[in-house]
Design a protein around this motif. Sequence first.
Motif, mmCIF file in Angstrom:
data_model
loop_
_atom_site.group_PDB
_atom_site.id
_atom_site.type_symbol
_atom_site.label_atom_id
_atom_site.label_comp_id
_atom_site.label_asym_id
_atom_site.label_seq_id
_atom_site.Cartn_x
_atom_site.Cartn_y
_atom_site.Cartn_z
ATOM 1 N N CYS A 194 -87.290 -48.750 31.766
ATOM 2 C CA CYS A 194 -85.973 -49.430 32.311
ATOM 3 C C CYS A 194 -86.342 -49.982 33.972
ATOM 4 N N GLU A 195 -85.609 -51.164 34.143
ATOM 5 C CA GLU A 195 -85.496 -51.655 35.520
ATOM 6 C C GLU A 195 -84.224 -51.853 35.995
ATOM 7 N N LEU A 196 -83.786 -51.231 37.087
ATOM 8 C CA LEU A 196 -82.368 -51.457 37.416
ATOM 9 C C LEU A 196 -82.464 -52.002 38.939
ATOM 10 N N SER A 213 -78.327 -49.000 52.788
ATOM 11 C CA SER A 213 -77.527 -50.083 52.618
ATOM 12 C C SER A 213 -78.448 -51.541 52.521
ATOM 13 N N GLY A 214 -78.021 -52.013 51.221
ATOM 14 C CA GLY A 214 -79.073 -53.369 50.677
ATOM 15 C C GLY A 214 -79.247 -53.077 49.312
ATOM 16 N N ARG A 215 -80.390 -53.665 48.805
ATOM 17 C CA ARG A 215 -80.601 -53.501 47.257
ATOM 18 C C ARG A 215 -81.826 -52.700 47.082
ATOM 19 N N MET A 216 -82.021 -51.870 46.095
ATOM 20 C CA MET A 216 -83.098 -51.216 45.722
ATOM 21 C C MET A 216 -83.453 -51.606 44.161
ATOM 22 N N ARG A 217 -84.589 -51.490 44.042
ATOM 23 C CA ARG A 217 -85.169 -51.802 42.510
ATOM 24 C C ARG A 217 -85.825 -50.502 42.254
ATOM 25 N N ILE A 218 -85.477 -49.968 40.904
ATOM 26 C CA ILE A 218 -85.830 -48.764 40.160
ATOM 27 C C ILE A 218 -86.409 -49.100 38.879
ATOM 28 N N ASN A 239 -73.633 -41.959 41.373
ATOM 29 C CA ASN A 239 -73.698 -42.223 42.642
ATOM 30 C C ASN A 239 -72.532 -41.557 43.495
ATOM 31 N N TYR A 240 -72.623 -41.043 44.738
ATOM 32 C CA TYR A 240 -71.646 -40.301 45.428
ATOM 33 C C TYR A 240 -71.286 -41.317 46.586
ATOM 34 N N GLY A 241 -70.673 -42.346 45.950
ATOM 35 C CA GLY A 241 -70.353 -43.631 47.151
ATOM 36 C C GLY A 241 -70.293 -44.867 46.360
ATOM 37 N N LEU A 242 -70.266 -46.124 46.942
ATOM 38 C CA LEU A 242 -69.954 -47.076 46.470
ATOM 39 C C LEU A 242 -71.417 -47.776 46.207
ATOM 40 N N LEU A 243 -71.834 -48.109 44.709
ATOM 41 C CA LEU A 243 -72.970 -48.602 44.230
ATOM 42 C C LEU A 243 -72.758 -49.659 43.178
ATOM 43 N N GLN A 244 -73.274 -50.867 43.215
ATOM 44 C CA GLN A 244 -73.329 -52.018 42.249
ATOM 45 C C GLN A 244 -74.512 -52.086 41.615
ATOM 46 N N THR A 245 -74.534 -52.026 40.154
ATOM 47 C CA THR A 245 -75.657 -52.443 39.397
ATOM 48 C C THR A 245 -75.718 -53.716 39.421
ATOM 49 N N VAL A 246 -76.764 -54.400 39.768
ATOM 50 C CA VAL A 246 -76.742 -55.896 39.896
ATOM 51 C C VAL A 246 -77.489 -56.527 38.719
#
Length: 260
Positions: free
Chosen positions: A7-9, A64-69, A243-250
């Motif tokens: 999986c890639e998020l 802050s910003g984007r992360m790829r997992i 997530n313990y805060g605002l996080l969006q899956t792009v």
Amino acid sequence: MRLLAGCELVVEAEVDCAVVAMLRPRSGDAQWLVSEHYAFDPDVRPTEFVDSFGNLCQRFVVHSGRMRIRTELEVETERDIAIAPWSAPMAPATLPDHALQYLLPSRYCPSDRAFERAQQIVDEAGPRAGQVGAIVAWIRRHIAYRYGVSDATTDAFDTMAHGAGVCRDYAHVGITLCRSLRIPARMVVGYLHGLEPMDLHAWFEAYLDGRWYTFDATQSAPRGGRIVVAYGRDAADVAFLTNYGLLQTVEMQVWVGEKP
């Protein structure tokens, strides 16, 4: 069978956001984790703990910003799954300790309100169907697989009222009806080989005749090729990312294939 899955998020945070992920399956009775690889961009070093259900959980911060997992797995799993017997449910007094928690109502599975509905379903099916088998058959007949009719607040009763949902909703209905009949049932999330369209998947297990059996009302027949990532009472316990805060899956991509 030997499966290659992953999986890639891509997620995005406006401000630093603490996250607990469930990315790592464990070896067990029905699967053997051959190898695994994880990548974070930008790089982080998660800490890991085991939750009360035995799941491996990874803690880290998305800055802050984007992360790829990205996660890549090689797993040996069963091509076929065991078919549950037509035996009566075990009496609660004879259940092992670990199964008792899966008799209780939970956030998305209000089983304390479902006994009359469940009893009607199994009575109409007749004894040879088995109680869980009757429940799964009823879900297939009465719940349509449809996106966009459920959200993070939808519980099993909402799904039955709407007559539609996705895999997690199917599982919640099955779990709720089983528990109302004093059959331990738990949520399972992971990968399913051959799923169309490919996605992370959810199903449920019921404890019968001294062991857990797999049930998946989204499929027309029992199917193996499953990689279990996490178990819990319902979807609240088995989120791939909490997530313990605002996080969006792009973006999200999921793949499962049989190793040549």
